[in-house]
Scaffold this active site. Structure first.
Site, PDB file in Angstrom:
ATOM      1  N   GLY A  85       0.132  -7.107   5.536  1.00 56.64           N
ATOM      2  CA  GLY A  85       0.815  -7.519   4.301  1.00 56.64           C
ATOM      3  C   GLY A  85       2.171  -8.104   4.641  1.00 56.64           C
ATOM      4  CB  VAL A 122      -1.016  -0.052   1.167  1.00 55.51           C
ATOM      5  CG1 VAL A 122      -0.375   0.185   2.506  1.00 55.51           C
ATOM      6  CG2 VAL A 122      -2.150   0.914   0.937  1.00 55.51           C
ATOM      7  CG  ASP A 123       5.092   3.152   1.730  1.00 65.40           C
ATOM      8  OD1 ASP A 123       4.928   3.868   2.723  1.00 65.40           O
ATOM      9  OD2 ASP A 123       5.970   3.365   0.876  1.00 65.40           O
TER      10      ASP A 123
HETATM   11  P1  ADP Z   1       2.435  -3.769   6.063  1.00 67.72           P
HETATM   12  O1  ADP Z   1       3.913  -3.613   5.838  1.00 67.72           O
HETATM   13  O2  ADP Z   1       1.914  -2.821   7.130  1.00 67.72           O
HETATM   14  O3  ADP Z   1       2.028  -5.175   6.273  1.00 67.72           O
HETATM   15  P2  ADP Z   1       1.469  -3.823   3.283  1.00 67.72           P
HETATM   16  O4  ADP Z   1       1.375  -2.678   2.341  1.00 67.72           O
HETATM   17  O5  ADP Z   1       2.392  -4.925   2.943  1.00 67.72           O
HETATM   18  O6  ADP Z   1       1.783  -3.172   4.723  1.00 67.72           O
HETATM   19  O7  ADP Z   1       0.014  -4.446   3.480  1.00 67.72           O
HETATM   20  C1  ADP Z   1      -1.001  -3.863   4.244  1.00 67.72           C
HETATM   21  C2  ADP Z   1      -2.339  -4.196   3.632  1.00 67.72           C
HETATM   22  O8  ADP Z   1      -2.592  -3.293   2.557  1.00 67.72           O
HETATM   23  C3  ADP Z   1      -2.443  -5.599   3.044  1.00 67.72           C
HETATM   24  O9  ADP Z   1      -3.671  -6.176   3.479  1.00 67.72           O
HETATM   25  C4  ADP Z   1      -2.458  -5.355   1.530  1.00 67.72           C
HETATM   26  O10 ADP Z   1      -3.237  -6.330   0.845  1.00 67.72           O
HETATM   27  C5  ADP Z   1      -3.147  -4.011   1.462  1.00 67.72           C
HETATM   28  N1  ADP Z   1      -2.973  -3.203   0.243  1.00 67.72           N
HETATM   29  C6  ADP Z   1      -2.010  -3.251  -0.704  1.00 67.72           C
HETATM   30  N2  ADP Z   1      -2.235  -2.323  -1.647  1.00 67.72           N
HETATM   31  C7  ADP Z   1      -3.375  -1.662  -1.305  1.00 67.72           C
HETATM   32  C8  ADP Z   1      -4.154  -0.607  -1.858  1.00 67.72           C
HETATM   33  N3  ADP Z   1      -3.801  -0.008  -3.018  1.00 67.72           N
HETATM   34  N4  ADP Z   1      -5.282  -0.207  -1.208  1.00 67.72           N
HETATM   35  C9  ADP Z   1      -5.649  -0.781  -0.054  1.00 67.72           C
HETATM   36  N5  ADP Z   1      -4.961  -1.775   0.536  1.00 67.72           N
HETATM   37  C10 ADP Z   1      -3.844  -2.211  -0.077  1.00 67.72           C
END
Ligand code: ADP
Length: 181
Positions: A127, A39-40
């Site tokens: 994630g 998501v980042d």
């Molecule tokens: P973390 O490092 O906090 O685990 P991640 O980005 O790997 O963060 O994942 C956090 C959540 O965000 C996961 O459930 C992933 O599926 C979700 N995610 C990834 N891309 C998006 C997006 N564009 N919008 C919403 N959620 C997302």
């Protein structure tokens, strides 16, 4: 699915958080605020270079796990991005629930400080940080509900879950939480 908590609406939707029109979009960042995948990566791509320029300038030391910091939202349809740092799952006995709840709470405090009526959250830590989704759902939603109960704002909190499985886990947790309260 949604729940009404005093004067606020708590919504769960499946979708892409970068497409939301809200006052503040929450990012699941790392403590260096260094950018990453998931998501980042999506938020920085959609928001443009202003986000990284601002985190570098305002928060050169990063952000502690369990907390969050605010920047502008660049090209996103929002006024702010709150960069929240959730815990890496290490089995559940390293204070993960308190840190995860703290990250959500700090974002809601930032929303109040910046007069945000609507905030969109992703499923922080679920994630690459490996937090089991059902446990993250329970802890995250309980923290948000408790905040809304005591502060009566923001008016809208939307969890934007990326896939059906995550939406199902959060829906189940919200059902249990609202049934038991
Ligand atoms: P973390 O490092 O906090 O685990 P991640 O980005 O790997 O963060 O994942 C956090 C959540 O965000 C996961 O459930 C992933 O599926 C979700 N995610 C990834 N891309 C998006 C997006 N564009 N919008 C919403 N959620 C997302």
């Amino acid at each position: 699915m949604f729940a009404l908590i005093r004067q606020s609406r708590l919504e769960l939707v499946q979708g892409d958080i970068t497409q939301q029109q809200v006052d503040a979009i929450v990012n699941a960042a790392n403590s260096e605020l260094a950018g990453g995948g998931g998501v980042d990566g999506a938020i920085h791509r959609a928001g443009g270079p202003q986000l990284m320029a601002e985190t570098d300038r305002l928060y050169p030391d990063g952000c502690q796990t369990g907390s969050a910091v605010a920047t502008g939202a660049g090209r996103l349809n929002a006024r702010f991005v709150f960069h929240a740092v959730g815990p890496i799952w290490e089995g559940g006995h390293s204070g993960e629930p308190a840190l995860l709840a703290g990250a959500y709470r700090r974002c809601l405090e930032l929303a109040m400080e910046h007069n945000c009526q609507s905030v969109a959250f992703p499923a922080i830590s679920t994630g690459v940080y490996g937090y089991p989704k059902n446990r993250a759902a329970e802890t995250s939603l309980a923290a948000v509900c408790a905040f809304l109960q005591t502060h009566n704002q923001p008016a809208l909190v939307r969890f934007v879950l990326f896939d059906a499985g995550t939406l199902a886990a959060y829906s189940q947790a919200l059902e249990t939480l609202t049934r038991d309260s």
